[in-house]
Motif scaffolding. Structure first.
Motif, mmCIF file in Angstrom:
data_model
loop_
_atom_site.group_PDB
_atom_site.id
_atom_site.type_symbol
_atom_site.label_atom_id
_atom_site.label_comp_id
_atom_site.label_asym_id
_atom_site.label_seq_id
_atom_site.Cartn_x
_atom_site.Cartn_y
_atom_site.Cartn_z
ATOM 1 N N HIS A 9 0.833 -1.210 0.000
ATOM 2 C CA HIS A 9 0.000 0.000 0.000
ATOM 3 C C HIS A 9 0.868 1.261 0.000
ATOM 4 C CE1 HIS A 9 -3.976 -1.773 0.245
ATOM 5 N NE2 HIS A 9 -3.536 -2.620 1.155
ATOM 6 N N VAL A 10 2.001 1.231 0.692
ATOM 7 C CA VAL A 10 2.914 2.378 0.652
ATOM 8 C C VAL A 10 3.432 2.590 -0.775
ATOM 9 C CG1 VAL A 10 5.122 3.278 1.476
ATOM 10 C CG2 VAL A 10 3.573 2.128 3.070
ATOM 11 N N ASN A 11 3.754 1.505 -1.455
ATOM 12 C CA ASN A 11 4.208 1.622 -2.848
ATOM 13 C C ASN A 11 3.100 2.169 -3.749
ATOM 14 O OD1 ASN A 11 6.708 0.567 -2.165
ATOM 15 N ND2 ASN A 11 6.140 -1.536 -2.671
ATOM 16 N N ARG A 12 1.862 1.775 -3.476
ATOM 17 C CA ARG A 12 0.750 2.279 -4.291
ATOM 18 C C ARG A 12 0.520 3.762 -4.029
ATOM 19 N NH1 ARG A 12 -1.918 -2.856 -2.402
ATOM 20 N NH2 ARG A 12 -1.520 -4.372 -4.061
ATOM 21 N N ILE A 13 0.775 4.212 -2.810
ATOM 22 C CA ILE A 13 0.681 5.643 -2.513
ATOM 23 C C ILE A 13 1.726 6.408 -3.315
ATOM 24 C CG2 ILE A 13 1.157 7.360 -0.710
ATOM 25 C CD1 ILE A 13 -0.342 5.613 1.238
ATOM 26 N N GLU A 14 2.953 5.893 -3.354
ATOM 27 C CA GLU A 14 4.002 6.547 -4.146
ATOM 28 C C GLU A 14 3.612 6.601 -5.618
ATOM 29 O OE1 GLU A 14 7.623 4.494 -3.413
ATOM 30 O OE2 GLU A 14 7.867 5.299 -1.384
ATOM 31 N N LYS A 15 3.002 5.538 -6.129
ATOM 32 C CA LYS A 15 2.556 5.520 -7.520
ATOM 33 C C LYS A 15 1.468 6.569 -7.753
ATOM 34 C CE LYS A 15 0.464 2.511 -11.002
ATOM 35 N NZ LYS A 15 -0.050 1.142 -11.292
ATOM 36 N N THR A 16 0.533 6.681 -6.816
ATOM 37 C CA THR A 16 -0.540 7.671 -6.952
ATOM 38 C C THR A 16 0.018 9.091 -6.955
ATOM 39 O OG1 THR A 16 -2.076 6.164 -5.821
ATOM 40 C CG2 THR A 16 -2.707 8.479 -5.948
ATOM 41 N N LEU A 17 0.994 9.356 -6.096
ATOM 42 C CA LEU A 17 1.615 10.677 -6.050
ATOM 43 C C LEU A 17 2.336 10.990 -7.363
ATOM 44 C CD1 LEU A 17 3.051 10.654 -2.411
ATOM 45 C CD2 LEU A 17 1.037 11.886 -3.240
ATOM 46 N N GLU A 18 2.995 9.986 -7.936
ATOM 47 C CA GLU A 18 3.661 10.194 -9.216
ATOM 48 C C GLU A 18 2.648 10.532 -10.303
ATOM 49 O OE1 GLU A 18 6.792 10.303 -10.200
ATOM 50 O OE2 GLU A 18 7.544 10.102 -8.149
ATOM 51 N N LEU A 19 1.522 9.822 -10.299
ATOM 52 C CA LEU A 19 0.481 10.099 -11.295
ATOM 53 C C LEU A 19 -0.077 11.509 -11.132
ATOM 54 C CD1 LEU A 19 -1.438 6.689 -11.262
ATOM 55 C CD2 LEU A 19 0.138 7.534 -13.015
ATOM 56 N N ALA A 20 -0.097 11.991 -9.876
ATOM 57 C CA ALA A 20 -0.603 13.349 -9.614
ATOM 58 C C ALA A 20 0.470 14.412 -9.809
ATOM 59 C CB ALA A 20 -1.167 13.420 -8.197
ATOM 60 N N GLY A 21 1.689 14.009 -10.157
ATOM 61 C CA GLY A 21 2.771 14.976 -10.386
ATOM 62 C C GLY A 21 3.359 15.545 -9.110
ATOM 63 N N ILE A 22 3.145 14.869 -7.985
ATOM 64 C CA ILE A 22 3.662 15.332 -6.694
ATOM 65 C C ILE A 22 4.927 14.549 -6.372
ATOM 66 C CG2 ILE A 22 3.173 15.534 -4.225
ATOM 67 C CD1 ILE A 22 0.215 15.791 -4.960
ATOM 68 N N LYS A 23 6.062 15.250 -6.218
ATOM 69 C CA LYS A 23 7.368 14.603 -6.059
ATOM 70 C C LYS A 23 7.858 14.660 -4.616
ATOM 71 C CE LYS A 23 7.830 13.859 -10.501
ATOM 72 N NZ LYS A 23 7.972 12.506 -11.078
ATOM 73 N N ILE A 24 6.982 14.409 -3.670
ATOM 74 C CA ILE A 24 7.371 14.491 -2.274
ATOM 75 C C ILE A 24 8.449 13.473 -1.931
ATOM 76 C CG2 ILE A 24 5.459 12.985 -1.632
ATOM 77 C CD1 ILE A 24 5.359 14.328 1.052
ATOM 78 N N GLY A 25 8.448 12.331 -2.632
ATOM 79 C CA GLY A 25 9.442 11.297 -2.366
ATOM 80 C C GLY A 25 10.869 11.726 -2.665
ATOM 81 N N ARG B 35 11.846 23.378 3.534
ATOM 82 C CA ARG B 35 10.481 23.760 3.165
ATOM 83 C C ARG B 35 10.399 24.339 1.765
ATOM 84 N NH1 ARG B 35 8.707 27.113 8.407
ATOM 85 N NH2 ARG B 35 10.968 27.491 8.375
ATOM 86 N N ALA B 36 11.433 25.014 1.332
ATOM 87 C CA ALA B 36 11.427 25.547 -0.037
ATOM 88 C C ALA B 36 11.392 24.414 -1.058
ATOM 89 C CB ALA B 36 12.658 26.434 -0.266
ATOM 90 N N ALA B 37 12.194 23.371 -0.835
ATOM 91 C CA ALA B 37 12.186 22.219 -1.732
ATOM 92 C C ALA B 37 10.858 21.473 -1.660
ATOM 93 C CB ALA B 37 13.341 21.280 -1.392
ATOM 94 N N LEU B 38 10.257 21.454 -0.454
ATOM 95 C CA LEU B 38 8.965 20.803 -0.303
ATOM 96 C C LEU B 38 7.884 21.519 -1.108
ATOM 97 C CD1 LEU B 38 8.619 19.699 3.442
ATOM 98 C CD2 LEU B 38 8.402 18.271 1.412
ATOM 99 N N ARG B 39 7.911 22.846 -1.050
ATOM 100 C CA ARG B 39 6.908 23.606 -1.809
ATOM 101 C C ARG B 39 7.014 23.289 -3.299
ATOM 102 N NH1 ARG B 39 9.108 27.766 1.452
ATOM 103 N NH2 ARG B 39 7.827 28.211 3.300
ATOM 104 N N GLU B 40 8.235 23.218 -3.793
ATOM 105 C CA GLU B 40 8.428 22.921 -5.211
ATOM 106 C C GLU B 40 7.946 21.518 -5.555
ATOM 107 O OE1 GLU B 40 9.511 23.673 -9.119
ATOM 108 O OE2 GLU B 40 9.424 25.048 -7.405
ATOM 109 N N ALA B 41 8.226 20.554 -4.668
ATOM 110 C CA ALA B 41 7.851 19.169 -4.943
ATOM 111 C C ALA B 41 6.352 18.935 -4.813
ATOM 112 C CB ALA B 41 8.606 18.230 -3.989
ATOM 113 N N LEU B 42 5.652 19.778 -4.031
ATOM 114 C CA LEU B 42 4.234 19.564 -3.770
ATOM 115 C C LEU B 42 3.325 20.238 -4.791
ATOM 116 C CD1 LEU B 42 4.311 19.909 0.104
ATOM 117 C CD2 LEU B 42 3.741 17.852 -1.194
ATOM 118 N N VAL B 43 3.915 20.875 -5.769
ATOM 119 C CA VAL B 43 3.112 21.452 -6.861
ATOM 120 C C VAL B 43 2.769 20.337 -7.831
ATOM 121 C CG1 VAL B 43 3.067 23.106 -8.748
ATOM 122 C CG2 VAL B 43 4.212 23.703 -6.597
ATOM 123 N N GLY B 44 1.484 20.042 -7.977
ATOM 124 C CA GLY B 44 1.063 18.959 -8.857
ATOM 125 C C GLY B 44 -0.368 19.125 -9.307
#
Length: 388
Positions: A146-162, A202-211
């Protein structure tokens, strides 16, 4: 052939039925007779089977380890007769003569001549503990899925938090995921959930959370997080029920079934394989066996080689250059199995041999090796023994 067990039986176990064949002495001198009967695998049917075997004076019974179907039969008979559980691969019938009746007759004939090798079956308490540890490991694997599926969902949404958060299920990652599942997609607001050292990023987080967080992706995150929470709850419940380590759940604490450490390693399929022909040794595998124990030992081995000043770390790096990392890690597991046998057999604590064990084992050889290397580099070596 010589008769080893005068009154014995063979069982061919299926889901709904068990076919039994008894082999007992015949009224005629020097002859044997057999009788075959089919029973249901219900509780009443297994009780009738036990009474039938007792009526014939049977003392030893052989049965194949067929899936999980053998376990209720074993539990019903283990207090009545001596049971021999055998690997089905070791007692295959002659091709073209395969029936349920033939199977149980063949098992009975092999048993009466003492030609069957029993598999290791731990006591009931250890089997119960094994069920708990295996269920726990299965739930942990499912949680990882399920953790891997969450990472896949985030990738599909363009969110690079990982790319910024190493542990997605840590405090920061989990807080951000919870907000995303609620439909919050403002990068500035999400970055404020950072904790500890991640607040500096936090600056890098803001950039990665744009999706592109759509309601569909938020719903998927919500479902996966709910399933992970449920799995965490079940795992915590199992932790309170498990009273021993996963290794003891597979082996038990009694080593009487294994005369030597080599027997124990062979049962776990963690001993070197043999494949020699015409005087040449061919590469081979260790074989299949004790799957759950090997998986647990593999995790322990990878952790041990990361421990500084450890014998297992020295052993791994000693063999890695010659056989590669996979063979080296199997050798570490073999060393652990040998140590485990001695600990359980002699009731002694674990004693690490130390990272310098191989140097201390043959100091003269180590000295010659290093002197030769220095001489090849163009140095004249004069050794002076250090005064203690």
């Amino acid at each position: 052939m010589e008769i080893v067990y005068a009154r014995c039986a063979g069982l061919d176990v299926h889901k709904a039925t068990v076919v039994a064949c008894v082999r007992v002495p015949s009224p005629r001198r020097g002859e044997r007779r057999g009788e075959t009967k089919t029973f249901a695998t219900t509780t009443r049917g297994l009780t009738e089977l036990a009474d039938w075997l007792t009526g014939h004076g049977v003392t030893d019974v052989a049965m194949e380890s067929t899936g999980v179907y053998w376990r209720p039969v074993y539990a019903a008979l283990e207090n009545t007769v001596r049971l021999v559980l055998v690997n089905a691969r070791h007692v295959k019938m002659v091709p073209g003569r395969k029936t349920d009746v033939r199977d149980c007759e063949w098992l009975a004939q092999l048993l009466e001549c003492g030609l069957l090798r029993a598999s290791f079956v731990p006591p009931r308490a250890v089997r119960d503990l094994r069920d708990l540890t295996r269920l726990r490991k299965t739930l942990i694997r499912e949680r990882g899925h399920h953790v891997n599926r969450i990472e896949k969902t985030l990738e599909l949404a363009g969110i690079k938090i990982g790319c910024v958060v190493t542990d997605l299920m840590g405090k920061t990652g989990r807080a951000i995921l919870q907000a995303l599942s609620a439909g919050i997609d403002d990068p500035d607001q999400l970055a404020e959930y950072a904790q500890g050292l991640l607040r500096k990023k936090r600056a890098a987080l803001r950039e990665a959370l744009v999706g592109r967080l759509t309601p569909h992706y938020a719903f998927l995150l919500q479902q996966h997080l709910a399933l992970i929470d449920a799995l965490d709850s079940h795992i915590a419940t199992l932790d309170t029920r498990i009273a021993a380590q996963a290794i003891l759940a597979e082996t038990g604490a009694d080593m009487e079934a294994f005369p030597t450490a080599a027997h124990f390693a062979s049962w776990a399929r963690l001993c070197p394989g043999n494949h020699e022909s015409a005087g040449k040794r061919q590469p081979t595998t260790t074989g299949r066996g004790a799957t759950w124990l090997r998986a647990t030992l593999q995790e322990a081995a990878w952790a041990a080689i990361r421990t500084r000043k450890s014998y297992y770390r020295a052993l791994y790096h000693r063999l890695k250059g010659r056989g590669g990392p996979k063979k080296a890690i199997v050798a570490v597991q073999h060393a652990m199995v040998i140590a485990l046998w001695h600990m359980l057999k002699h009731r002694v604590p674990h004693h690490d041999l130390g990272a310098d064990y191989f140097d201390r084992r043959n100091t003269e050889r180590t000295r010659r090796h290093h002197v030769r290397r220095l001489e090849r580099l163009g140095y004249d070596v004069v050794l002076v023994e250090k005064v203690a």
